[in-house]
Design a protein around this motif. Structure first.
Motif, PDB file in Angstrom:
ATOM      1  N   LEU A  81      -5.367  -7.453  -9.914  1.00 48.33           N
ATOM      2  CA  LEU A  81      -6.089  -6.147 -10.138  1.00 48.33           C
ATOM      3  C   LEU A  81      -5.835  -5.569 -11.238  1.00 48.33           C
ATOM      4  O   LEU A  81      -4.753  -5.584 -11.727  1.00 48.33           O
ATOM      5  N   HIS A  82      -6.627  -4.859 -12.021  1.00 48.77           N
ATOM      6  CA  HIS A  82      -6.247  -3.985 -13.158  1.00 48.77           C
ATOM      7  C   HIS A  82      -5.803  -2.618 -12.869  1.00 48.77           C
ATOM      8  O   HIS A  82      -5.940  -1.901 -14.061  1.00 48.77           O
ATOM      9  N   GLY A  83      -5.568  -2.170 -11.768  1.00 50.65           N
ATOM     10  CA  GLY A  83      -5.200  -1.028 -11.575  1.00 50.65           C
ATOM     11  C   GLY A  83      -5.066  -0.767  -9.943  1.00 50.65           C
ATOM     12  O   GLY A  83      -5.354  -1.840  -9.294  1.00 50.65           O
ATOM     13  N   GLN A  84      -4.726   0.599  -9.459  1.00 50.07           N
ATOM     14  CA  GLN A  84      -4.791   0.685  -8.150  1.00 50.07           C
ATOM     15  C   GLN A  84      -6.213   0.881  -7.601  1.00 50.07           C
ATOM     16  O   GLN A  84      -7.050   1.350  -8.270  1.00 50.07           O
ATOM     17  N   ILE A  85      -6.610   0.289  -6.629  1.00 49.88           N
ATOM     18  CA  ILE A  85      -7.976   0.477  -5.761  1.00 49.88           C
ATOM     19  C   ILE A  85      -7.375   0.598  -4.397  1.00 49.88           C
ATOM     20  O   ILE A  85      -6.169   0.384  -3.902  1.00 49.88           O
ATOM     21  N   LYS A  86      -8.365   1.158  -3.541  1.00 49.68           N
ATOM     22  CA  LYS A  86      -7.918   1.359  -1.961  1.00 49.68           C
ATOM     23  C   LYS A  86      -8.224  -0.009  -1.442  1.00 49.68           C
ATOM     24  O   LYS A  86      -9.102  -0.867  -2.039  1.00 49.68           O
ATOM     25  N   PHE A  87      -7.759   0.001  -0.323  1.00 51.82           N
ATOM     26  CA  PHE A  87      -7.623  -1.368   0.254  1.00 51.82           C
ATOM     27  C   PHE A  87      -9.059  -1.682   0.943  1.00 51.82           C
ATOM     28  O   PHE A  87      -9.606  -2.814   0.912  1.00 51.82           O
ATOM     29  N   ASP A  88      -9.994  -0.566   1.643  1.00 49.50           N
ATOM     30  CA  ASP A  88     -11.209  -0.992   1.819  1.00 49.50           C
ATOM     31  C   ASP A  88     -12.308  -1.538   0.698  1.00 49.50           C
ATOM     32  O   ASP A  88     -13.043  -2.265   0.815  1.00 49.50           O
ATOM     33  N   THR A  89     -11.782  -0.829  -0.469  1.00 53.52           N
ATOM     34  CA  THR A  89     -12.727  -1.300  -1.820  1.00 53.52           C
ATOM     35  C   THR A  89     -12.288  -2.722  -1.977  1.00 53.52           C
ATOM     36  O   THR A  89     -13.111  -3.594  -2.468  1.00 53.52           O
ATOM     37  N   PHE A  90     -10.967  -3.002  -1.931  1.00 51.33           N
ATOM     38  CA  PHE A  90     -10.545  -4.607  -2.351  1.00 51.33           C
ATOM     39  C   PHE A  90     -11.407  -5.234  -1.040  1.00 51.33           C
ATOM     40  O   PHE A  90     -11.716  -6.497  -1.561  1.00 51.33           O
ATOM     41  N   GLN A  91     -11.247  -5.012   0.058  1.00 48.92           N
ATOM     42  CA  GLN A  91     -11.894  -6.120   1.306  1.00 48.92           C
ATOM     43  C   GLN A  91     -13.387  -6.163   0.637  1.00 48.92           C
ATOM     44  O   GLN A  91     -14.079  -7.261   0.683  1.00 48.92           O
ATOM     45  N   GLU A  92     -14.046  -4.899   0.384  1.00 52.70           N
ATOM     46  CA  GLU A  92     -15.531  -5.081  -0.128  1.00 52.70           C
ATOM     47  C   GLU A  92     -15.793  -6.040  -1.267  1.00 52.70           C
ATOM     48  O   GLU A  92     -16.578  -7.103  -1.205  1.00 52.70           O
ATOM     49  N   LEU A  93     -14.988  -5.875  -2.245  1.00 51.79           N
ATOM     50  CA  LEU A  93     -15.107  -6.820  -3.522  1.00 51.79           C
ATOM     51  C   LEU A  93     -14.725  -8.308  -3.204  1.00 51.79           C
ATOM     52  O   LEU A  93     -15.383  -9.152  -3.652  1.00 51.79           O
ATOM     53  N   LEU A 141       0.785  -1.158   0.028  1.00 55.18           N
ATOM     54  CA  LEU A 141       0.039  -0.099   0.108  1.00 55.18           C
ATOM     55  C   LEU A 141       0.795   1.314   0.095  1.00 55.18           C
ATOM     56  O   LEU A 141       1.827   1.302   0.518  1.00 55.18           O
ATOM     57  N   ASP A 142       0.212   2.256  -0.570  1.00 54.95           N
ATOM     58  CA  ASP A 142       0.969   3.652  -0.564  1.00 54.95           C
ATOM     59  C   ASP A 142       0.334   4.280   0.668  1.00 54.95           C
ATOM     60  O   ASP A 142      -0.489   3.718   1.588  1.00 54.95           O
ATOM     61  N   GLN A 143       0.821   5.364   1.004  1.00 47.82           N
ATOM     62  CA  GLN A 143       0.179   6.365   2.219  1.00 47.82           C
ATOM     63  C   GLN A 143      -1.072   6.589   2.169  1.00 47.82           C
ATOM     64  O   GLN A 143      -1.921   6.680   3.119  1.00 47.82           O
ATOM     65  N   ASP A 144      -1.892   6.425   0.935  1.00 49.39           N
ATOM     66  CA  ASP A 144      -3.295   6.705   0.927  1.00 49.39           C
ATOM     67  C   ASP A 144      -4.154   5.448   0.980  1.00 49.39           C
ATOM     68  O   ASP A 144      -5.394   5.437   0.521  1.00 49.39           O
ATOM     69  N   GLU A 145      -3.487   4.172   1.247  1.00 47.54           N
ATOM     70  CA  GLU A 145      -4.037   2.932   1.424  1.00 47.54           C
ATOM     71  C   GLU A 145      -4.497   2.290  -0.239  1.00 47.54           C
ATOM     72  O   GLU A 145      -5.428   1.607  -0.110  1.00 47.54           O
ATOM     73  N   ASN A 146      -3.821   2.828  -1.057  1.00 48.44           N
ATOM     74  CA  ASN A 146      -3.968   2.218  -2.712  1.00 48.44           C
ATOM     75  C   ASN A 146      -3.137   0.995  -2.524  1.00 48.44           C
ATOM     76  O   ASN A 146      -1.865   1.095  -2.104  1.00 48.44           O
ATOM     77  N   ALA A 158      -1.896  -9.641  -3.762  1.00 44.51           N
ATOM     78  CA  ALA A 158      -2.768  -8.925  -4.587  1.00 44.51           C
ATOM     79  C   ALA A 158      -1.889  -8.023  -5.491  1.00 44.51           C
ATOM     80  O   ALA A 158      -0.967  -7.659  -5.196  1.00 44.51           O
ATOM     81  N   SER A 159      -2.126  -8.414  -6.843  1.00 42.69           N
ATOM     82  CA  SER A 159      -1.184  -8.052  -7.878  1.00 42.69           C
ATOM     83  C   SER A 159      -2.069  -7.104  -8.951  1.00 42.69           C
ATOM     84  O   SER A 159      -2.264  -7.431  -9.737  1.00 42.69           O
ATOM     85  N   PRO A 160      -1.704  -5.566  -8.587  1.00 46.78           N
ATOM     86  CA  PRO A 160      -2.025  -4.608  -9.675  1.00 46.78           C
ATOM     87  C   PRO A 160      -0.711  -5.021 -10.866  1.00 46.78           C
ATOM     88  O   PRO A 160       0.297  -5.576 -10.573  1.00 46.78           O
ATOM     89  N   PRO A 161      -0.974  -4.446 -12.038  1.00 45.04           N
ATOM     90  CA  PRO A 161       0.049  -4.673 -12.940  1.00 45.04           C
ATOM     91  C   PRO A 161       1.271  -4.120 -12.623  1.00 45.04           C
ATOM     92  O   PRO A 161       1.410  -3.174 -11.906  1.00 45.04           O
ATOM     93  N   LYS A 162       2.365  -4.941 -13.039  1.00 35.76           N
ATOM     94  CA  LYS A 162       3.890  -4.613 -12.715  1.00 35.76           C
ATOM     95  C   LYS A 162       4.184  -4.755 -11.362  1.00 35.76           C
ATOM     96  O   LYS A 162       5.184  -4.239 -10.820  1.00 35.76           O
ATOM     97  N   THR A 163       3.282  -5.702 -10.636  1.00 38.51           N
ATOM     98  CA  THR A 163       3.826  -6.084  -9.373  1.00 38.51           C
ATOM     99  C   THR A 163       5.234  -6.906  -9.235  1.00 38.51           C
ATOM    100  O   THR A 163       5.948  -6.837  -8.538  1.00 38.51           O
ATOM    101  N   PHE A 164       5.113  -7.951 -10.299  1.00 40.73           N
ATOM    102  CA  PHE A 164       6.243  -8.947 -10.419  1.00 40.73           C
ATOM    103  C   PHE A 164       6.941  -8.617 -11.467  1.00 40.73           C
ATOM    104  O   PHE A 164       6.555  -8.374 -12.436  1.00 40.73           O
TER     105      PHE A 164
END
Length: 119
Positions: A87-99, A7-12, A63-69
């Protein structure tokens, strides 16, 4: 199941080398533990260091947005039977939890080749 996320500092949720926090999320209890990203102070082997640390903490899914590995870390993840939440891009952690809770995040054994960066 324990899922590793960076995660970044904004929880993305971001690729391994882009975030400051490595979060290990326990889907059974809904709790998580945060650690400083092991890649922050390394010049090489950064993705592999994060993967190893996450595995030491018991994570079996990443959890793997593009270019993770990169090619090497992806091969190591597959060798160690790590699975992936693509993941197809950055999403927030709480959105990820919900999904995830609503079954809208698939756990896969492989990632598309175009999401893996050269080593």
């Amino acid at each position: 199941m324990l899922i590793a996320l960076v995660l970044d500092q904004d929880e993305n949720i971001v690729p391994i080398i882009d975030g400051t926090i490595l979060r290990i999320y326990d889907t059974e209890s809904g709790t998580y533990q945060d650690y400083p990203n092991p890649a922050l102070h390394l010049k090489e082997g950064r993705r592999g260091a994060v993967l190893r640390f996450a595995q030491e903490k018991g994570a079996t899914v990443f959890a793997s947005p593009p270019k993770t590995f990169c090619e090497l870390s992806y091969a190591k993840a597959q060798e160690n039977h790590i699975q992936f939440c693509q993941l197809h891009g950055q999403i927030k952690f709480d959105t990820f939890q919900e999904l995830l809770n609503h079954g809208k995040v698939l756990i896969k054994n492989h990632l598309p080749a175009q999401e893996i960066v050269p080593s």
